[in-house]
Each structure stands twice: as C-alpha cells, then as structure tokens.
Enzyme design. Sequence first.
Site, short mmCIF file in Angstrom:
data_model
loop_
_atom_site.label_atom_id
_atom_site.label_comp_id
_atom_site.label_asym_id
_atom_site.label_seq_id
_atom_site.Cartn_x
_atom_site.Cartn_y
_atom_site.Cartn_z
N HIS A 68 0.81 -1.22 0.00
CA HIS A 68 0.00 0.00 0.00
C HIS A 68 0.85 1.28 0.00
O HIS A 68 0.30 2.38 -0.15
CB HIS A 68 -0.94 0.04 1.21
CG HIS A 68 -1.99 -1.03 1.20
ND1 HIS A 68 -2.86 -1.19 0.15
CD2 HIS A 68 -2.30 -1.99 2.11
CE1 HIS A 68 -3.67 -2.22 0.43
NE2 HIS A 68 -3.35 -2.72 1.59
N HIS A 94 -6.26 -7.24 -0.54
CA HIS A 94 -6.46 -5.82 -0.86
C HIS A 94 -5.73 -5.44 -2.14
O HIS A 94 -4.68 -6.01 -2.46
CB HIS A 94 -5.92 -4.94 0.29
CG HIS A 94 -6.54 -5.23 1.62
ND1 HIS A 94 -5.97 -6.10 2.53
CD2 HIS A 94 -7.69 -4.77 2.18
CE1 HIS A 94 -6.74 -6.15 3.61
NE2 HIS A 94 -7.79 -5.37 3.43
N ASP A 104 -4.60 -12.81 3.43
CA ASP A 104 -5.87 -12.30 3.98
C ASP A 104 -7.07 -12.55 3.06
O ASP A 104 -8.20 -12.23 3.43
CB ASP A 104 -5.76 -10.80 4.35
CG ASP A 104 -4.94 -9.99 3.39
OD1 ASP A 104 -4.53 -10.52 2.33
OD2 ASP A 104 -4.70 -8.79 3.68
ZN LIG Z 1 -4.13 -7.13 2.65
#
Ligand SMILES: [Zn+2]
Length: 353
Positions: free
Chosen positions: A124, A163, A248
């Site tokens: 990120h 993500h 995740d």
């Molecule tokens: Zn993640």
Amino acid sequence: MEDLVFFYPEGQEAHYLEGHPESPERLFVILQALKQSGWWEAYPHLPPLEPPRSVLGQVHDREYLGYLRKACQHHYPLDEDTYTTPESYGLALQAAGGSMAVAQAVWSGAARRGYALPRPPGHHAAHSAGMGFCLLNNVALAAEFLIQERGARRLAIVDLDLHHGNGTQDIFWQREDVFFISVHQSPLYPGTGSLDETGAGAGHRKTANFPLPPGSGDQAYRAVMGELILPLLDGYQPQMILVSLGFDAHWMDPLGHLRLSAGVYGELAAGLAEWSDRWCEGRLMLLQEGGYVPETLAAGAQGCTAALLGQPWNDPIGPSPRPEGISWRPVVQAARQFWNLNSQELDEIPSTG
Ligand SMILES: [Zn+2]
C-alpha cells in the site's frame, strides 16, 4: 544453485503496536511453520542489502522519506491504520534490503526461487505516502533494484493479497518495464483497483486489475490465474515474477470476505512456478504482505513454499464451509473481453458430455 532462499527480518518485533492486527506474531508463526516443515533449516537465509539511495529515491519521493524518518522518531502514525515506532524506519529499510537480497539471488541464478518475509509490509505504500500498515514498498523497491542495478528490462509483479496493491500500482503507473497485475476483493480498502485502471503513458495497459466480489473463492482464483494472469504473462514475457503474497484472502481471515483456501494459494504459486520454469528460467520470488490469522499464515506459507519447491502438500484447514458465490463469473468474463483473452479453446468448451 540453491533451490530456495529466504529472508527474515531480525528485530522485527520492535515494529509493534498493542492490539494492532499487523503484529510481529504474524511472522513468528510463519517462521515456526517453515521450521516445522524442515525447510527453514534446509535453505539459506540471506542478510539484507543496503538499499541504494538512487533506488529508494526513484520508488519514493525524497520528501516522503524525510517525513517518514521523522514520523518514526516521534512515534507518529502515518494515518489511523499505520503506526510507527522509533525502530520502524530502520526496520523498513531492512525489509526493503532483504527483499532486494532475495530478488538479486533469484535474478542472478544463485537461487531458483525466493521467499522474503519483509515486515513492515509494503504494497500500500505509494510514491509519496505510506498507508495501510505499509511504510516502504518492498516489492517495488526489489523490482526497481533489479532494473537499476542489475539491468532487468521486463518484470511482472503479481499481487495476490486480499487488498488492491494501490501503492505498487501508483509507483509503476507510467512504466512499461514493470507489469503490475492485482486480484483483490472489491469493494474493500483502499477502494482502487477497478478493471479500467490500466496505467498511463508508457505504462498504458501495463497495469491489470481483477476485482472480485465478496464470496468469491477457490474457483474464482483458479479462473483468474488460468484465464487472465497466465495469458497476460504469456503476452508480456517478464524476465522474472515477483509476487505480493497476502494470506488475507483466506476464508478464515476477518479482514475480507473472500473464500480462498490455503490449498489453492499453493495452486496459484505452483501455476506461477510452472510458468516461470517454462518461460523465465524459474525466476520467481514471493514477498509476504498481509494475512492476519495464525493458522492461515502457517498453512499458506507451507503451501506456497511447497509449490516453490515442486513438492506435494496437504492443506490441514481445507476449503471454506460456506459455498462459493458465483457473481465472479461475469467479472472474469468481462475481464477476458477487456484484455482480449477470449481464446478459441476456452470458448469452445463442449456443453455436454
Ligand atoms: Zn491485505
């Protein structure tokens, strides 16, 4: 040539915030699992390289690097999710340097595969801002290191975290020498990663995003790998594949609503391993990103390491007890059309018999 090399960040426990899900425990669990399977003792663990200033300064804005150093000194969080400690800056440099060490070993042929466990995680972290638990972008720094320092010209980053890897996308948005491919849950943090985000300028169509709806699981990931990711790699022909690996997306992980099993994480890694054996001399490395449940971190790490080594492995957790949704099917179909991947063989699957 070694079959595999590892990196583990010594002292990583100093990057810690009470009650935060991105904890040192995550890597302790992976380390323990790799020790139990015998792999940790069987293969070398590399010391980190010192990240070259030119590489750091290309991937991250120099102003941001200065800000990050100060934030860490003063324990300032970068945002409401992203804590720092006085040791975090040094540990972030170490995580990047360890990722570079593994990347260099695999690139040079000293090792066939690599598995880096950088922490803090990285995907990120954008050019000029850390966020989402990430301070420096480890996979981007490893790729840029290979390009600047080792002469790589075409690299692929495949992001399998739950993500979207918005930071990696941002850093290579206008670059044709890094093909960034991400599969992730949508809608979900950080909100980016739609099908039509494909890069700009020289990087036009060198970013590919496959957002999956909540409830997607093993079948969806198999389809994305077989019908989208591998054909895109066929077209781009990277010299090495770097994988942002987050566990995740596992069905037990509370941060998302995908229903992937550890066994299929292993299948995805095996698919990339086979591709790399066929097309880029086996050059494949994994870099740890997210994953927040001890059992799934252990099983995912074992399953993917087995895949790197071409060894059989049984998933002790198994698939999600809840049935997988089917709303991913039109998403994958639309993505195939968008990327012109509607090959005849796939279209001509017989409907009977
Ligand atoms: Zn993640």
